[in-house]
Design a protein around this motif. Structure first.
Motif, PDB file in Angstrom:
ATOM      1  N   ASP A  66      -4.188  12.762  -0.092  1.00  0.00           N
ATOM      2  CA  ASP A  66      -3.768  11.368   0.030  1.00  0.00           C
ATOM      3  C   ASP A  66      -2.504  11.317   0.894  1.00  0.00           C
ATOM      4  O   ASP A  66      -1.380  11.336   0.398  1.00  0.00           O
ATOM      5  CB  ASP A  66      -3.500  10.776  -1.360  1.00  0.00           C
ATOM      6  CG  ASP A  66      -3.225   9.281  -1.328  1.00  0.00           C
ATOM      7  OD1 ASP A  66      -3.006   8.734  -0.224  1.00  0.00           O
ATOM      8  OD2 ASP A  66      -3.212   8.650  -2.408  1.00  0.00           O
ATOM      9  N   ARG A  95      -1.311   8.944   2.789  1.00  0.00           N
ATOM     10  CA  ARG A  95      -0.526   7.709   2.711  1.00  0.00           C
ATOM     11  C   ARG A  95       0.489   7.787   1.577  1.00  0.00           C
ATOM     12  O   ARG A  95       1.650   7.415   1.748  1.00  0.00           O
ATOM     13  CB  ARG A  95      -1.469   6.523   2.519  1.00  0.00           C
ATOM     14  CG  ARG A  95      -0.752   5.178   2.525  1.00  0.00           C
ATOM     15  CD  ARG A  95      -1.738   4.039   2.513  1.00  0.00           C
ATOM     16  NE  ARG A  95      -1.072   2.755   2.601  1.00  0.00           N
ATOM     17  CZ  ARG A  95      -1.706   1.582   2.660  1.00  0.00           C
ATOM     18  NH1 ARG A  95      -3.028   1.566   2.658  1.00  0.00           N
ATOM     19  NH2 ARG A  95      -1.030   0.463   2.721  1.00  0.00           N
ATOM     20  N   HIS A  96       0.056   8.268   0.434  1.00  0.00           N
ATOM     21  CA  HIS A  96       0.977   8.400  -0.692  1.00  0.00           C
ATOM     22  C   HIS A  96       2.012   9.481  -0.405  1.00  0.00           C
ATOM     23  O   HIS A  96       3.191   9.338  -0.771  1.00  0.00           O
ATOM     24  CB  HIS A  96       0.194   8.732  -1.967  1.00  0.00           C
ATOM     25  CG  HIS A  96       1.040   8.816  -3.184  1.00  0.00           C
ATOM     26  ND1 HIS A  96       1.819   7.770  -3.627  1.00  0.00           N
ATOM     27  CD2 HIS A  96       1.257   9.838  -4.057  1.00  0.00           C
ATOM     28  CE1 HIS A  96       2.471   8.130  -4.724  1.00  0.00           C
ATOM     29  NE2 HIS A  96       2.149   9.383  -5.000  1.00  0.00           N
ATOM     30  N   ASP A 127       4.922   8.172   1.508  1.00  0.00           N
ATOM     31  CA  ASP A 127       5.870   7.465   0.644  1.00  0.00           C
ATOM     32  C   ASP A 127       6.754   8.443  -0.121  1.00  0.00           C
ATOM     33  O   ASP A 127       7.951   8.187  -0.327  1.00  0.00           O
ATOM     34  CB  ASP A 127       5.119   6.569  -0.347  1.00  0.00           C
ATOM     35  CG  ASP A 127       4.510   5.339   0.316  1.00  0.00           C
ATOM     36  OD1 ASP A 127       4.877   5.044   1.475  1.00  0.00           O
ATOM     37  OD2 ASP A 127       3.666   4.682  -0.321  1.00  0.00           O
TER      38      ASP A 127
END
Length: 213
Positions: free
Chosen positions: A156, A158-159, A162
């Motif tokens: 993941d 995208r996570h 972050d």
């Protein structure tokens, strides 16, 4: 021999390009000296000697101008690393990110930009566009790791992006802990360990009296 008209066009274009760069540099200096709120197009024109009408022709708003200037500076200060592995690349990136702590004026300017983006919807668009560019840099670093087989293909990303930026913004804005380049390797190892860990599968069925439940 080039004709006079060609020389004039070339000279005019060069002066225009020089003026464009002067405006961007002047705005960056004003941002880090005074903060976003103190910048005006009139002030930029006075500082750089470029006409206000010309500045408005190149940029539709103060926000667009400031974020182009700031984005250019960040790209120059933080070249995209390419050190052969996702861990080395990401560590170099995060260490550079944390080194903002060596420059209090830069820290103050970035806090001001974030604060302005919370209250000015128009500026928020320019700010989010810049944030998106920085996020894409990290996404590309992680994707290279996937392509090299260093990270799972279903990671993941995208996570993970972050998670990379989270400590930076939290410490920058709250100030509860320092930003230290020396912490970058440990922070990166934590993120990568999470990406490499496969999520647990479904819990096995409970068997009672020979029947699965």
């Amino acid at each position: 021999m080039p004709n006079h008209e060609a020389r004039t066009r070339t000279s005019g274009r060069r002066r225009s390009e020089d003026a464009h760069q002067e405006v961007l540099q002047g705005v960056l200096e004003m941002l880090e000296e005074q903060g976003y709120g103190a910048i005006t197009i009139e002030g930029v024109a006075a500082r750089t000697g470029v006409a206000k009408s010309t500045i408005y022709r190149w940029w539709s708003s103060k926000g667009d101008l400031v974020m182009e200037a700031y984005g250019r500076a960040i790209r120059q200060r933080m070249p995209v690393p390419d050190r052969g592995s996702v861990e080395a690349d990401l560590t170099a990136f995060v260490a550079d990110l944390y080194r903002i702590a060596r420059h209090p004026a830069r820290m103050s300017a970035l806090r001001g930009l974030m604060a302005e983006a919370q209250v000015d919807a128009t500026f928020a668009e320019s700010f989010r566009a810049w944030v998106g560019e920085r996020q894409q840099v990290v996404t590309d670093l992680l994707q290279r790791g996937v392509d090299r087989g260093e990270l799972p293909t279903d990671a993941d990303l995208r996570h993970a992006v972050d998670l990379v930026f989270g400590p930076f913004w939290y410490r920058l804005l709250v100030g509860h802990a320092p930003l230290r380049a020396a912490d970058a390797p440990g922070h990166v190892r934590t993120v990568l360990a999470g990406l490499r860990q496969r999520p647990p599968g479904p819990a096995p069925a409970t068997v009672r009296g020979g029947a699965a439940r």
